[in-house]
Design a protein around this motif. Structure first.
Motif: not given
Length: 75
Positions: A60-65
């Motif tokens: 989720k963090f990588l997609e948001k980034k």
């Protein structure tokens, strides 16, 4: 063991499922027992169980980034 304190063990108690399936079990209940799911209709036993792919925190963090970087690059 003391006598007359244990429940009566019944053999051949009928179990009725809402799907229409009927089968017999051994139980202390007098029966018939009514259940909502049985091995004939429960998704785990029939193989029709749907599995969800749950993303972890890192994904989720990588997609948001990536989204944030694409927004910054458009400006």
């Amino acid at each position: 063991m003391q006598k007359e304190i244990h429940p009566m063990y019944n053999k051949e108690v009928e179990v009725q499922c809402i799907c229409g399936n009927k089968f017999n079990i051994n139980s202390v209940s007098k029966g018939p027992i009514k259940v909502e799911s049985c091995p004939a209709c429960h998704p785990t036993y029939t193989g029709k169980q749907e599995t969800r792919v749950v993303k972890g925190r890192m994904e989720k963090f990588l997609e948001k980034k990536k989204r944030m970087e694409s927004i910054k690059s458009k400006k």
